[in-house]
Design a protein around this motif. Structure first.
Motif, short mmCIF file in Angstrom:
data_model
loop_
_atom_site.label_atom_id
_atom_site.label_comp_id
_atom_site.label_asym_id
_atom_site.label_seq_id
_atom_site.Cartn_x
_atom_site.Cartn_y
_atom_site.Cartn_z
N PHE A 1 -16.77 24.19 57.27
CA PHE A 1 -16.34 23.06 58.09
C PHE A 1 -16.94 21.75 57.59
O PHE A 1 -16.29 20.70 57.65
N LEU A 2 -18.17 21.79 57.08
CA LEU A 2 -18.85 20.58 56.64
C LEU A 2 -18.53 20.21 55.20
O LEU A 2 -18.36 19.03 54.87
N TYR A 3 -18.44 21.20 54.32
CA TYR A 3 -18.35 20.90 52.90
C TYR A 3 -17.17 21.53 52.17
O TYR A 3 -16.86 21.12 51.06
N GLY A 4 -16.53 22.53 52.76
CA GLY A 4 -15.59 23.32 51.97
C GLY A 4 -14.13 23.08 52.23
O GLY A 4 -13.29 23.83 51.73
N SER A 5 -13.76 22.03 52.97
CA SER A 5 -12.35 21.79 53.26
C SER A 5 -11.58 21.57 51.96
O SER A 5 -11.90 20.71 51.14
N THR B 1 -5.64 32.48 57.58
CA THR B 1 -5.00 31.30 57.01
C THR B 1 -5.81 30.84 55.80
O THR B 1 -7.02 31.07 55.72
N LEU B 2 -5.13 30.20 54.87
CA LEU B 2 -5.77 29.73 53.64
C LEU B 2 -5.37 28.28 53.41
O LEU B 2 -4.18 27.95 53.32
N GLN B 3 -6.36 27.40 53.34
CA GLN B 3 -6.11 25.98 53.12
C GLN B 3 -6.57 25.60 51.72
O GLN B 3 -7.65 26.01 51.28
N LEU B 4 -5.76 24.83 51.03
CA LEU B 4 -6.08 24.45 49.64
C LEU B 4 -5.56 23.06 49.34
O LEU B 4 -4.61 22.59 49.97
N GLY B 5 -6.18 22.42 48.39
CA GLY B 5 -5.72 21.13 47.92
C GLY B 5 -5.09 21.26 46.55
O GLY B 5 -5.44 22.16 45.78
N GLY B 6 -4.16 20.39 46.25
CA GLY B 6 -3.50 20.47 44.95
C GLY B 6 -2.64 19.26 44.69
O GLY B 6 -2.71 18.24 45.41
N ILE B 7 -1.83 19.37 43.66
CA ILE B 7 -0.90 18.30 43.28
C ILE B 7 0.51 18.88 43.33
O ILE B 7 0.80 19.87 42.66
N ALA B 8 1.36 18.27 44.15
CA ALA B 8 2.75 18.69 44.23
C ALA B 8 3.59 17.75 43.38
O ALA B 8 3.41 16.52 43.42
N GLY B 9 4.50 18.32 42.62
CA GLY B 9 5.33 17.51 41.74
C GLY B 9 6.78 17.93 41.78
O GLY B 9 7.11 19.09 42.06
N ASN B 10 7.66 16.95 41.56
CA ASN B 10 9.10 17.20 41.40
C ASN B 10 9.39 17.09 39.90
O ASN B 10 9.45 15.99 39.35
N PHE B 11 9.55 18.23 39.23
CA PHE B 11 9.70 18.25 37.78
C PHE B 11 10.94 17.48 37.34
O PHE B 11 10.91 16.75 36.35
N ASP B 12 12.03 17.60 38.10
CA ASP B 12 13.27 16.94 37.71
C ASP B 12 13.16 15.42 37.78
O ASP B 12 13.72 14.71 36.95
N VAL C 1 -1.66 16.77 47.68
CA VAL C 1 -1.25 17.34 48.96
C VAL C 1 -2.36 18.26 49.46
O VAL C 1 -3.26 18.66 48.73
N LEU C 2 -2.26 18.59 50.74
CA LEU C 2 -3.11 19.59 51.37
C LEU C 2 -2.19 20.70 51.86
O LEU C 2 -1.40 20.49 52.78
N ALA C 3 -2.28 21.85 51.23
CA ALA C 3 -1.37 22.96 51.53
C ALA C 3 -2.07 23.99 52.41
O ALA C 3 -3.29 24.19 52.33
N THR C 4 -1.28 24.66 53.23
CA THR C 4 -1.78 25.72 54.11
C THR C 4 -0.93 26.96 53.91
O THR C 4 0.30 26.91 54.04
N GLY C 5 -1.59 28.06 53.57
CA GLY C 5 -0.92 29.35 53.49
C GLY C 5 -1.13 30.12 54.77
O GLY C 5 -2.27 30.33 55.19
N ILE D 1 0.79 14.39 53.19
CA ILE D 1 0.12 15.38 52.35
C ILE D 1 0.43 16.82 52.76
O ILE D 1 -0.04 17.76 52.13
N TYR D 2 1.27 17.01 53.78
CA TYR D 2 1.44 18.34 54.37
C TYR D 2 2.38 19.22 53.55
O TYR D 2 3.50 18.83 53.23
N VAL D 3 1.91 20.42 53.23
CA VAL D 3 2.73 21.46 52.62
C VAL D 3 2.34 22.79 53.26
O VAL D 3 1.15 23.13 53.32
N ALA D 4 3.32 23.53 53.75
CA ALA D 4 3.08 24.86 54.34
C ALA D 4 3.79 25.90 53.48
O ALA D 4 4.91 25.69 53.02
#
Length: 473
Positions: free
Chosen positions: A65-69, A103-114, A121-125, A260-263
């Motif tokens: 909660f403090l450091y791992g988001s 649930t699994l929360q992760l950060g990343g980069i979302a791209g539109n290749f075309d 983004v901040l994604a949630t599985g 930033i939301y991606v599910a």
């Protein structure tokens, strides 16, 4: 009984003044109950929204909660299936629980290749079945239920994005995103597809991301017109990319989250982060039958973490800690409610005090006569204070009845509004019926205020000289 009879007779004799005082008390009681019911409805609505999305409690890796988001590689729960099984089978926790889901929360980069665009983004599985079960919770008695998760019955590579993400990644045409005008100097994003290589003001994809996206796009044929690539760092530090088919765009109600939301499905998120290694999660969501069970459930979880699960560095967080916005909003409305209550109390205090002061002046001969026939000063004080008490009791009871009627009309009037943190309008309701504690509180508070406001004039009346009082006859 004589004092009560005298007080009742005096109130009936001065009907106009008594009715005006009662009206002030009734209006005050109605205002307190209606605004208090509105505040409670907001509190319950926020609570239900957070409990339906993030549960009552969450088991997390220590210090996540403090450091791992957004850092699942360092703060993931390794043997989460075992932890869930221990919680589900615990004889103390099992009767309290409705849902246990990871649930699994992760950060990343979302791209539109075309289109050659990207953004962080901040994604949630999520486990779709578990999330849909969370949405069925309705211990607070609200009408209606939430729709199933947009990922329900979709392919493993399906994803849901926020409106802000869809705009930046130029997915407006394919997904029908409203208010999505093309930025200056960019391609027309309202068209179903954008020309390859054209970028918006966000800039083009980095070369390494574009190369990974191209490989992923070749390996995984697109399932829809709206497709994005999500790049994230694996547990070993190497980059990994997943090709996702966007099935829906949702507004999250907060622009910062919307951008930033991606599910996505939990299995897809785990493959993205952990690859062929054993999958992990960042939180285990626990939903209880009743919010009041949180202290007992937390205490039992602490016992399990100290005994059965002592080998795992875990901790427990509740929904109020996980969502500071809840406490801030409740505190804001509580401050307003307190200010209104104090203001109404002051108005009632001066209104009743003025009524009693006028009564003392007009009834000076009566006071002198009563004193002459042997009524003590304490009896005079008691008589006026009983009058104030009767005004407070009758006025607050009539105020409760009026508030119940008005609340019924409001609740069935078809009025809608959008609560904080929500994007869809809901019926406006005021919770007065069934809230016994606020009703008793209003009766006690207003009665005490009227008694206190009657005390000062009653003292002045009790000190009146008998001879001087009889001269006014």
């Amino acid at each position: 009984m004589m004092t009560l009879a005298l007080a009742l007779r005096n109130l009936e004799r001065n009907r106009r003044r008594s009715l005006m005082t009662l009206a002030a008390i009734i209006v005050g009681a109605v205002a307190i109950l209606l605004f208090g019911g509105y505040t409670r409805n907001i509190r319950y609505g926020l609570q239900m929204g957070f409990v339906r999305s993030s549960g009552h409690l969450q088991i997390q890796h220590k210090d996540y909660f403090l450091y791992g988001s957004g850092n699942p590689a360092a703060y993931g729960i390794a043997d989460y299936q075992h932890v869930m099984e221990v919680v589900r089978r615990d004889p103390v926790l099992a009767p309290m629980l409705t849902v246990v889901t990871p649930t699994l929360q992760l950060g990343g980069i979302a791209g539109n290749f075309d289109a050659g665009v990207s953004r962080t983004v901040l994604a949630t599985g999520s486990d779709v079945e578990g999330q849909n079960a969370l949405r069925q919770w309705n211990d607070l008695g609200f009408e209606g239920t939430l729709r199933p998760l947009a990922l329900t019955d979709t392919a493993t590579n399906a994803a849901v994005v926020g409106e802000g993400v869809a705009r930046v990644l130029q997915l407006c045409g394919a997904l029908g995103v409203p208010r999505c005008a093309p930025p200056d100097g960019a391609a027309d994003t309202t068209q179903p597809t954008a020309k390859p290589g054209r970028a918006d003001s966000g800039g083009a994809l980095p070369a390494d991301l574009a190369a990974l996206s191209a490989i992923e796009a070749t390996a995984s044929p697109p399932h829809s017109d709206a497709r994005i690539e999500l790049l994230a760092a694996t547990a070993r530090g190497a980059p990994n990319v997943a090709s996702l088919s966007v099935v829906k765009v949702e507004s999250e109600g907060v622009k910062e989250l919307d951008d930033i939301y991606v599910a996505m499905h939990l299995a897809q998120a785990q493959r993205l982060i952990y690859g062929g290694d054993p999958p992990q999660v960042t939180a285990i969501i626990l939903q209880l039958h009743h919010t009041s069970q949180i202290p007992a459930a937390r205490a039992r979880l602490q016992q399990l973490l100290a005994t059965t699960l002592k080998n795992d560095p875990l901790e427990v967080q509740d929904y109020e800690t996980l969502n500071p916005y809840y406490g801030q909003t409740i505190g804001f409305f509580a401050a307003i409610f307190g200010f209104i209550s104090i203001l109404i109390g002051v108005i009632v205090l001066f209104t009743v005090g003025n009524t009693m002061s006028m009564a003392v002046v007009e009834r000076t001969p009566e006071i002198g006569t009563l004193r002459a026939i042997g009524l003590r000063r304490s009896g005079i004080r008691r008589m006026f204070m009983v009058e104030g008490m009767m005004l407070g009791l009758v006025g607050s009871v009539l105020g409760i009845i009026t508030a119940l009627i008005l609340a019924f009309l409001i609740n069935h009037g078809g009025i809608t509004w959008t609560p904080p943190g929500r994007v869809d309008a809901v019926p406006l309701t005021v919770r007065v019926w069934g809230e016994l504690a606020p009703m008793i509180g209003v009766v006690v508070a207003l009665t005490l205020v009227t008694i206190v406001s009657s005390w000062i004039p009653s003292r002045r009346g009790a000190r009146t000289n008998i001879v001087s009082a009889l001269r006014h006859a």
